[in-house]
Design a protein around this motif. Structure first.
Motif, PDB file in Angstrom:
ATOM      1  N   SER A  52     -29.507  16.683  39.797  1.00  0.00           N
ATOM      2  CA  SER A  52     -29.524  17.620  40.408  1.00  0.00           C
ATOM      3  C   SER A  52     -30.775  17.435  40.842  1.00  0.00           C
ATOM      4  O   SER A  52     -30.457  18.383  42.204  1.00  0.00           O
ATOM      5  CB  SER A  52     -29.912  18.323  39.274  1.00  0.00           C
ATOM      6  OG  SER A  52     -31.220  17.917  38.289  1.00  0.00           O
TER       7      SER A  52
ATOM      8  N   TYR B 168     -28.433  13.327  34.550  1.00  0.00           N
ATOM      9  CA  TYR B 168     -28.390  14.421  35.158  1.00  0.00           C
ATOM     10  C   TYR B 168     -29.847  14.730  36.244  1.00  0.00           C
ATOM     11  O   TYR B 168     -29.426  15.665  36.846  1.00  0.00           O
ATOM     12  CB  TYR B 168     -28.381  15.244  33.604  1.00  0.00           C
ATOM     13  CG  TYR B 168     -27.481  14.823  32.989  1.00  0.00           C
ATOM     14  CD1 TYR B 168     -26.243  14.724  34.151  1.00  0.00           C
ATOM     15  CD2 TYR B 168     -27.152  14.951  31.630  1.00  0.00           C
ATOM     16  CE1 TYR B 168     -24.863  15.019  33.504  1.00  0.00           C
ATOM     17  CE2 TYR B 168     -25.667  14.761  31.047  1.00  0.00           C
ATOM     18  CZ  TYR B 168     -24.617  15.133  31.595  1.00  0.00           C
ATOM     19  OH  TYR B 168     -23.881  14.863  30.979  1.00  0.00           O
ATOM     20  N   LEU B 169     -30.769  14.434  35.647  1.00  0.00           N
ATOM     21  CA  LEU B 169     -31.907  15.024  36.044  1.00  0.00           C
ATOM     22  C   LEU B 169     -32.084  14.544  37.684  1.00  0.00           C
ATOM     23  O   LEU B 169     -32.885  14.725  38.659  1.00  0.00           O
ATOM     24  CB  LEU B 169     -32.912  15.121  35.501  1.00  0.00           C
ATOM     25  CG  LEU B 169     -33.586  15.818  34.104  1.00  0.00           C
ATOM     26  CD1 LEU B 169     -34.412  15.043  33.280  1.00  0.00           C
ATOM     27  CD2 LEU B 169     -33.933  17.129  34.388  1.00  0.00           C
TER      28      LEU B 169
ATOM     29  N   THR C 210     -29.507  11.975  30.295  1.00  0.00           N
ATOM     30  CA  THR C 210     -30.458  12.947  30.482  1.00  0.00           C
ATOM     31  C   THR C 210     -30.740  12.369  32.034  1.00  0.00           C
ATOM     32  O   THR C 210     -31.122  13.638  33.061  1.00  0.00           O
ATOM     33  CB  THR C 210     -31.442  12.743  29.370  1.00  0.00           C
ATOM     34  OG1 THR C 210     -30.886  13.455  28.576  1.00  0.00           O
ATOM     35  CG2 THR C 210     -32.129  14.083  29.916  1.00  0.00           C
TER      36      THR C 210
END
Lengths: 198, 92
Positions: free
Chosen positions: B50, B46-47, B43
Motif C-alpha cells: 500500500s 500489505y503495508l 501485515t
C-alpha cells in the motif's frame, strides 16, 4: 516603482511569484487539511480496532471491495490520461476519458452502497456498535468525497465541451485531478487498514 | 504546464505502466488475502504494497516527482504528522 518591483507585481498577479501557481498551491493546502481530516478518522478507527478488537471485519467482502479498488485505480488512470489529452488539444479524447471517469466513480459508489446494504442485512449498522460507527463514518466520508469528485468531473466535462478548457487553459483539469488522485490514495490506505489487515 | 514550477521530466514511465503496477500490486494483495497468509508476514506485505501504491500515485499521477518540492512538503509533512498521531493512538 522600479522595474524589478513592477516585474514582481506582475509575476504575483500571474501566480508565479513563488514559482507556484496559486490555484494549485491552494489545492495542495486543501489536500494537506484533508490528510489531517482523514487522519483523525483513521486514527480513531485504529485505536478502537487495537483496543477493542473488531471481529466484524471477518464479515467484510474483501473480493468485492478489491474489485471496487481496481475500479477507483482505473479512474485515476483515466483522469491523468484526460489531462494529457487536453494538454495535447485532443478535446474528444478528453471528453471520453472524463466521461469514463464519471462512470467509474458511479460504479465505485454503487459497489460501496451494495456493501453497506449487505452489512446492514447482517446487523452491522451505524448504531450497532463501535465497529459500525467508525466503519460507516470513515468509509461514508470517503464515499462522500467520491460523490463530490463525480460532480466536479461532470462540471469539468461540461467546461471541456463548451471549449473553455483547451491545450492552453487546463489548470482546472489538473486541480480536479489532484483531488481525485488524493481520494484514490485515501482509499488505498482504507482498503489496507480496514479490509486487508484484520 | 500553466505557471507551475515543473522540473524537466527524465526517464518517466508512462501512465499506463504505473497503472499496470498498481493493478498488479492490488492483485497480489488480494491473493495474499484469499490465500490467508498469516500475520506478521501478511501485515508487513500489505503495508509495503500500500505504501508503494500511495507513492506511485503521488509521484506520477499527482506529478510530485517533477513539480515543486513545496507541494511535496505540503503533502508529506501532514502525512508524517498523521503517522505519529496514529502510532500514538495505537500505543495508548
Amino acid at each position: 516603482m522600479s522595474h524589478q518591483a513592477m516585474q514582481h507585481a506582475e509575476d504575483f498577479r500571474a501566480g508565479h511569484a513563488l514559482g507556484l501557481d496559486h490555484r494549485k498551491l491552494g489545492m495542495w493546502l486543501f489536500i494537506a487539511s484533508e490528510v489531517m481530516f482523514f487522519g483523525g478518522l483513521i486514527s480513531a478507527y485504529l485505536h478502537y480496532k487495537y483496543t477493542l478488537g473488531f471481529p466484524e471485519t471477518t464479515d467484510l467482502n474483501v473480493v468485492l471491495v478489491g474489485i471496487n479498488t481496481m475500479v477507483l485505480l482505473t479512474s485515476s488512470y483515466t483522469v491523468v490520461s484526460a489531462l494529457t489529452a487536453i494538454r495535447q488539444g485532443r478535446q474528444g479524447r478528453f471528453a471520453a476519458l472524463l466521461l469514463l471517469t464519471i462512470l467509474l466513480g458511479v460504479a465505485f459508489l454503487t459497489g460501496q452502497l451494495y456493501e453497506f446494504a449487505d452489512l446492514y442485512r447482517q446487523g452491522v449498522t451505524l448504531t450497532s456498535g463501535v465497529f459500525g460507527s467508525s466503519f460507516f463514518t470513515l468509509t461514508g466520508f470517503h464515499g462522500l468525497h467520491v460523490a463530490v469528485g463525480v460532480l466536479w468531473a461532470i462540471v469539468t466535462l461540461f467546461r471541456g465541451l463548451r471549449g473553455t478548457l483547451n491545450a492552453e487553459h487546463n489548470m482546472a483539469v489538473e486541480i480536479f485531478g489532484l483531488y481525485w488522485h488524493f481520494v484514490d490514495i485515501v482509499w488505498i490506505v482504507l482498503f489496507t487498514q480496514i479490509y486487508l489487515i484484520v | 504546464m500553466q505557471g507551475s514550477a515543473t522540473r524537466p521530466e527524465k526517464g518517466r514511465p508512462s501512465y499506463g505502466v504505473i497503472f499496470l503496477g498498481l493493478v498488479i500490486l492490488t492483485a497480489i494483495e488480494l491473493g495474499i488475502s484469499v490465500l490467508r497468509v498469516l500475520p506478521p508476514l501478511s501485515t508487513a506485505l500489505y503495508l509495503l504494497f500500500s505504501g508503494l501504491k500511495v507513492a506511485l500515485v503521488a509521484a506520477f499521477y499527482m506529478h510530485l516527482r517533477q513539480d515543486s518540492r513545496f507541494y511535496t512538503a505540503a503533502f508529506v509533512l501532514p502525512a508524517l504528522l498523521l503517522l505519529v498521531f496514529a502510532l500514538l493512538t495505537i500505543a495508548i
